[in-house]
Design an enzyme around this catalytic site. Sequence first.
Site, mmCIF file in Angstrom:
data_model
loop_
_atom_site.group_PDB
_atom_site.id
_atom_site.type_symbol
_atom_site.label_atom_id
_atom_site.label_comp_id
_atom_site.label_asym_id
_atom_site.label_seq_id
_atom_site.Cartn_x
_atom_site.Cartn_y
_atom_site.Cartn_z
ATOM 1 N N LYS A 1 41.164 27.879 41.865
ATOM 2 C CA LYS A 1 41.263 28.452 40.524
ATOM 3 C C LYS A 1 42.738 28.412 40.174
ATOM 4 O O LYS A 1 43.542 29.206 40.669
ATOM 5 C CB LYS A 1 40.731 29.889 40.498
ATOM 6 C CG LYS A 1 40.904 30.511 39.117
ATOM 7 C CD LYS A 1 40.552 31.975 39.070
ATOM 8 C CE LYS A 1 41.505 32.675 38.133
ATOM 9 N NZ LYS A 1 41.239 34.100 37.959
ATOM 10 N N GLY B 1 42.557 41.849 33.485
ATOM 11 C CA GLY B 1 42.523 43.274 33.810
ATOM 12 C C GLY B 1 42.451 44.198 32.609
ATOM 13 O O GLY B 1 42.469 45.418 32.757
ATOM 14 N N ALA C 1 38.356 36.548 33.038
ATOM 15 C CA ALA C 1 39.298 37.608 32.613
ATOM 16 C C ALA C 1 38.835 38.338 31.366
ATOM 17 O O ALA C 1 38.342 37.745 30.421
ATOM 18 C CB ALA C 1 40.700 37.066 32.382
ATOM 19 N N GLY C 2 38.995 39.644 31.431
ATOM 20 C CA GLY C 2 38.702 40.501 30.286
ATOM 21 C C GLY C 2 37.308 41.093 30.276
ATOM 22 O O GLY C 2 36.992 41.941 29.443
ATOM 23 N N ASN D 1 36.859 40.533 38.128
ATOM 24 C CA ASN D 1 37.320 41.295 39.272
ATOM 25 C C ASN D 1 37.467 42.779 38.915
ATOM 26 O O ASN D 1 36.714 43.638 39.353
ATOM 27 C CB ASN D 1 38.649 40.716 39.765
ATOM 28 C CG ASN D 1 39.149 41.313 41.072
ATOM 29 O OD1 ASN D 1 39.856 40.686 41.827
ATOM 30 N ND2 ASN D 1 38.791 42.544 41.379
ATOM 31 N N THR D 2 38.437 43.065 38.036
ATOM 32 C CA THR D 2 38.775 44.454 37.717
ATOM 33 C C THR D 2 37.579 45.247 37.193
ATOM 34 O O THR D 2 37.391 46.403 37.574
ATOM 35 C CB THR D 2 39.916 44.484 36.675
ATOM 36 O OG1 THR D 2 40.961 43.648 37.141
ATOM 37 C CG2 THR D 2 40.451 45.888 36.475
#
Lengths: 65, 257
Positions: free
Chosen positions: B99, B160, B186-187, B208-209
Amino acid sequence: MKLIINGQEKELDCARISELLDALDLKMDVVAVELNKNIVHRENFENTKLKDNDKLEIVTAVGGG
Amino acid sequence: MNDDKLKIGKFELNSRLIIGTGKYENFDIMKKAHEASGAEVVTVAIRRVNFDDENENLLNFIDKEKFTILPNTAGCYTAEDAIRTARLARELGMPDWVKLEVIGDQKTLMPDNEETLKATRVLVKEGFTVLAYTNDDIIYAKKLEDAGATSVMPLGSPIGSGRGILNPSNIKIIIENAKVPIIVDAGVGTASDASIAMELGADGVLFNTGVALARDPIRMARAMKLAVECGRDAFLAGRIPKKLYASASSPIEGIIK
């Protein structure tokens, strides 16, 4: 012998990368090594000699996204 | 049987969800969240060994039988560092995919597309399967594809931030124009964000977050799994067009007088 490992100067007497990893208590299978910006393959850890002022990056996997 | 597989180069996946390994309270919760998510791919970062850290290595908490590791180049600000990181990841015995993430600014963590493009060209030549992280820029998504990226990963919103898909129109156009899988990365803050990405036609979602920092990461991982499946089904089923005025669902004939 002076080695610069991950940006830190260390005084270590290790002739080869495999000896260095042993001295640092690192398992071969969870690290990768760059010597003076060149990758050293795992199978060459035993026969790659170190010299004074060599710069090493020793990395592993950490959490990330 | 699942015949709706996600193909990224030589990698064939049953799950369209890719999950990260960062920010969890501990590795045990991470491991359970990974299992609950149904993911087959987990991302990791590559960092200098911390000689003062007594903790166990992350790699001991990833079951290699169940999960394929996707290394990232997070934290790299130049093509050169990203290329070095990808090569080091390969030396760690990880598959030769990456990635690719080249960041341009510390505060927003927005990608530096120029450097990403440079690194893509080099890594593709070296045989890597490149999944290129980028913003929701229609032109750069195409340029990355043309440079040989096997997948393009536009962000929904900043890393994040949990702000969801800020520009669904651009994401939709990127998807429609692409010949490679598009993975929204992301997001993604909650389940509906993942569904929206999939309903837009994304081939997959990476987060992830949103899971790691949820109050209950394991439950959120399960919610994300269902959301990705729901969104995928809704996309394949084909949504109705939006209309300005009502259209009765019950017959207008035969109403009692």
